[in-house]
Design an enzyme around this catalytic site. Structure first.
Site, PDB file in Angstrom:
ATOM      1  N   LEU A 187       0.838  -1.198   0.000  1.00 46.86           N
ATOM      2  CA  LEU A 187       0.000   0.000   0.000  1.00 46.86           C
ATOM      3  C   LEU A 187       0.874   1.249   0.000  1.00 46.86           C
ATOM      4  O   LEU A 187       1.963   1.252   0.561  1.00 46.86           O
ATOM      5  CB  LEU A 187      -0.886   0.033   1.248  1.00 46.86           C
ATOM      6  CG  LEU A 187      -2.048  -0.944   1.346  1.00 46.86           C
ATOM      7  CD1 LEU A 187      -2.794  -0.720   2.655  1.00 46.86           C
ATOM      8  CD2 LEU A 187      -3.003  -0.798   0.173  1.00 46.86           C
ATOM      9  N   LYS A 188       0.368   2.301  -0.596  1.00 49.13           N
ATOM     10  CA  LYS A 188       1.065   3.582  -0.548  1.00 49.13           C
ATOM     11  C   LYS A 188       0.304   4.527   0.375  1.00 49.13           C
ATOM     12  O   LYS A 188      -0.713   5.095   0.005  1.00 49.13           O
ATOM     13  CB  LYS A 188       1.180   4.193  -1.948  1.00 49.13           C
ATOM     14  CG  LYS A 188       2.134   5.369  -1.984  1.00 49.13           C
ATOM     15  CD  LYS A 188       2.297   5.902  -3.385  1.00 49.13           C
ATOM     16  CE  LYS A 188       3.411   6.953  -3.447  1.00 49.13           C
ATOM     17  NZ  LYS A 188       3.297   7.987  -2.422  1.00 49.13           N
ATOM     18  N   HIS A 189       0.786   4.640   1.610  1.00 49.70           N
ATOM     19  CA  HIS A 189       0.202   5.597   2.543  1.00 49.70           C
ATOM     20  C   HIS A 189       0.572   7.006   2.081  1.00 49.70           C
ATOM     21  O   HIS A 189       1.655   7.238   1.541  1.00 49.70           O
ATOM     22  CB  HIS A 189       0.720   5.355   3.960  1.00 49.70           C
ATOM     23  CG  HIS A 189       0.243   4.074   4.560  1.00 49.70           C
ATOM     24  ND1 HIS A 189      -0.686   4.018   5.578  1.00 49.70           N
ATOM     25  CD2 HIS A 189       0.561   2.795   4.275  1.00 49.70           C
ATOM     26  CE1 HIS A 189      -0.912   2.750   5.897  1.00 49.70           C
ATOM     27  NE2 HIS A 189      -0.165   1.981   5.123  1.00 49.70           N
TER      28      HIS A 189
ATOM     29  N   GLU B 195      -4.236   6.192  -1.942  1.00 51.79           N
ATOM     30  CA  GLU B 195      -3.463   6.843  -3.002  1.00 51.79           C
ATOM     31  C   GLU B 195      -3.093   5.864  -4.105  1.00 51.79           C
ATOM     32  O   GLU B 195      -3.240   6.138  -5.280  1.00 51.79           O
ATOM     33  CB  GLU B 195      -2.197   7.482  -2.437  1.00 51.79           C
ATOM     34  CG  GLU B 195      -1.345   8.143  -3.516  1.00 51.79           C
ATOM     35  CD  GLU B 195      -0.154   8.898  -2.955  1.00 51.79           C
ATOM     36  OE1 GLU B 195       0.731   9.266  -3.746  1.00 51.79           O
ATOM     37  OE2 GLU B 195      -0.120   9.115  -1.730  1.00 51.79           O
ATOM     38  N   GLY B 196      -2.573   4.695  -3.709  1.00 52.01           N
ATOM     39  CA  GLY B 196      -2.175   3.746  -4.738  1.00 52.01           C
ATOM     40  C   GLY B 196      -1.469   2.531  -4.182  1.00 52.01           C
ATOM     41  O   GLY B 196      -1.432   2.290  -2.974  1.00 52.01           O
TER      42      GLY B 196
END
Length: 593
Positions: free
Chosen positions: A187-189, A362-363
């Site tokens: 995950l992109k925090h 986000e992504g």
């Protein structure tokens, strides 16, 4: 034990979080004037005593969340890239390349015993010599002048894939299908890059240190220790600082807070997630593989990210199909559920994105890693189960409360945050405040320090490679700055023949990374250009006897260092494939940002 049995154990080791309120973390707007006054009184009673050597920083007003402190856009512009465009990973058990005893002895021979903290009187005398005597101006470079340059904090290199997204996907599927690699997804925090190398090693933002960004980072990281360790927190904080200093390591994190500006949505909590663990030593940085990052974090009870491993053609193609179906409307819940269903191994993070940040995601970051990563991860999950929760504790004022109580004065915000984190984690404020009347970052000498550094004899292999890197960037006129500041941690060892600095290598444009990467293809021995790049510099004079010792030590070590900095960090993958990664963004984030 069969694979299914092992997988059963892995599934049992998933983090189980306590139920939390579905309400967002209270914003600073909700802090009343009276509450702010109460908090100010509470903070004023904290035990840390400001030394007379601390100064009043001259800094412009800034915006924190929705509190009006001036230039809001300036803070928004500080957003750092939270995940690397490429990773070079190795086993966490690896050393810095050469025999550690030899490297440590070399450091001792060159630098002498590690300096102790100076007394206020001694520090004051040293500062007077440094600034009053114009030591830098009078420091001339001759045949007896040497330099030491050691990386103190850094994040991954920024690699640019010149292929299209579809070409990258095709290559990833091909490698996994042939059993050559595994696809790792995380995950992109949405936050800012924060790096920590211990109390003396320093706390860093993407391209700066000694400011509100790093003070917030230290506070949040210190609070993470209290949440994880409870009554043992102070002891563990001190042990962690000592460990990072002793082993010359740096941890990189995504710092997610509301007070440094919102990224897509206002996070419900203020927290960090560890994204990299780096052994710096006295040579080329070594980055831990993801399984070893998880092992490191579980040992110290630091927050980890959610990671998925896909090791078959079916799972990888299903992953890309799931993303394509969710990229426009996907949220954290739907995306995590879909990835759990297609991945071969799922390792939930200790900080749940949904509870800590929210549903807007986000992504994802997908990258190629060694085919052995799945087995390595299984072993780590069995050897390092999730740490226990210590229960609820009175942690004192929160980040948002402290910033709200001191909203009119950024200097006071910094001081209040550092005081609140406590002396176990932050025993002094050297990187934020210097002697009265001297701004830590106002007395820079970028041009003179850099030119003198490049003219000196390198005292070790690391310094040789750093000089090579800086010369290339200057010759090619890359869009980058080399900002040098006095290193006040070393103030007691300063003399007319011995000067200490900290250099920030600030790359202004992504084009510099792309151009530098092309140079590396023609010069295999060239060190990478890192993001978040900070170097400790020492310029000194050496007598003939010491010069001979330096030359002898370097001759014995250069071959070993060259051998150790080859392909060991790429886990058997070719250069092009080891750097193969792709960022996958979600439209829900783009619309809300």
């Amino acid at each position: 034990m069969s694979y299914n049995q092992r997988m059963g154990k892995i599934q049992e080791q998933r983090w189980k979080e306590k139920p939390s309120s579905s309400q967002p973390f209270p914003s600073m707007e909700g802090v009343t004037t009276s509450a702010a006054g109460d908090l100010t009184n509470r903070l004023s009673k904290l035990s840390v005593v400001e030394s007379s050597g601390q100064s009043h920083l001259s800094v412009p007003p800034m915006q924190f969340g929705n509190i009006g402190l001036g230039n809001h856009k300036a803070v928004q512009g500080q957003k750092a890239i939270g995940k690397p465009n490429s990773y070079i990973t190795i086993s966490g058990a690896a050393t810095v390349g050469v025999d550690k005893a030899s490297v440590d002895q070399m450091a001792v021979n060159i630098q002498g015993n590690r300096a102790q903290k100076a007394s206020p009187e001694k520090a004051s005398t040293a500062l007077s010599k440094l600034f009053g005597g114009n030591l830098l101006d009078n420091f001339t470079v001759d045949n007896s002048t040497y330099s030491l340059g050691h990386i103190r904090a850094t994040f991954y290199p920024k690699f640019e894939n010149e292929k299209s997204d579809q070409e990258i996907r095709t290559r990833m599927i091909e490698m996994v299908s042939k059993g050559l690699a595994t696809l790792e997804v995380s995950l992109k925090h949405s936050g800012s890059l924060f790096m920590y190398a211990g109390q003396e090693g320093g706390a860093y933002a993407k391209n700066s240190y000694g400011n509100i960004y790093t003070a917030v980072g230290v506070f949040v990281l210190g609070r993470m220790f209290h949440e994880a360790w409870g009554t043992k927190a102070s002891k563990k904080q001190a042990e962690f600082n000592d460990f990072l200093e002793r082993t010359r390591m740096c941890i990189s994190m995504e710092l997610v807070t509301a007070v440094l500006g919102d990224h897509g949505q206002r996070p419900r909590e203020d927290y960090v997630v560890v994204t990299a663990v780096t052994e710096l030593g006295y040579g080329k940085p070594k980055f831990y593989s993801t399984p070893d990052v998880i092992a490191f974090c579980r040992k110290w009870r630091l927050p980890t990210n959610h990671v998925w491993l896909l090791s078959t053609r079916k799972s990888v193609t299903s992953f890309f199909a799931a993303y394509d179906a969710l990229c426009e409307e996907g949220t954290a819940t739907s995306v995590c559920k879909a990835l759990d269903e297609v991945a071969d191994i799922s390792i939930p993070g200790s900080k749940d994105h949904i509870k800590a940040q929210g549903e807007i995601l986000e992504g994802l970051v997908a990258r190629i890693v060694s085919h052995e990563s799945s087995k390595h991860m299984e072993q780590v999950l069995m050897d390092f189960p999730p740490p226990p929760l210590e229960g609820d504790l009175d942690l004192g004022p929160s980040l948002r409360e402290i910033c709200a109580a001191n909203r009119s004065d950024e200097k006071q915000q910094i001081k209040a945050l550092l005081q609140s984190v406590g002396t176990s984690f932050c025993p002094d404020y050297t990187d934020w405040f210097a002697k009265e009347g001297i701004d830590v970052h106002s007395r820079n000498a970028d041009r003179s320090v850099l030119s003198k550094f490049l003219q000196t004899h390198p005292a070790d292999f690391s310094t040789t490679k750093l000089q090579e890197m800086v010369r290339l960037m200057r010759e090619k006129r890359y869009p980058a700055a080399f900002k040098c500041y006095y290193n006040f941690h070393k103030i007691d060892s300063v003399s007319s023949d011995n000067l200490h600095f900290r250099m920030v290598i600030h790359v202004h444009s992504d084009s510099a990374f792309r151009r530098y990467q092309k140079e590396m293809r023609y010069k295999p021995g060239l060190w990478p250009l890192y993001r978040g790049f900070f170097v400790d510099l020492n310029l000194f004079k050496a007598n003939s006897e010491r010069a001979k010792d330096i030359a002898k030590t370097n001759n014995n070590l250069v071959k070993d260092v060259n051998d150790s900095n080859g392909t060991s960090g790429k886990e058997g993958l070719a250069d092009e494939d080891a750097n193969l990664m792709i960022k996958l963004k979600f439209l829900t984030y783009k619309h809300s940002a």
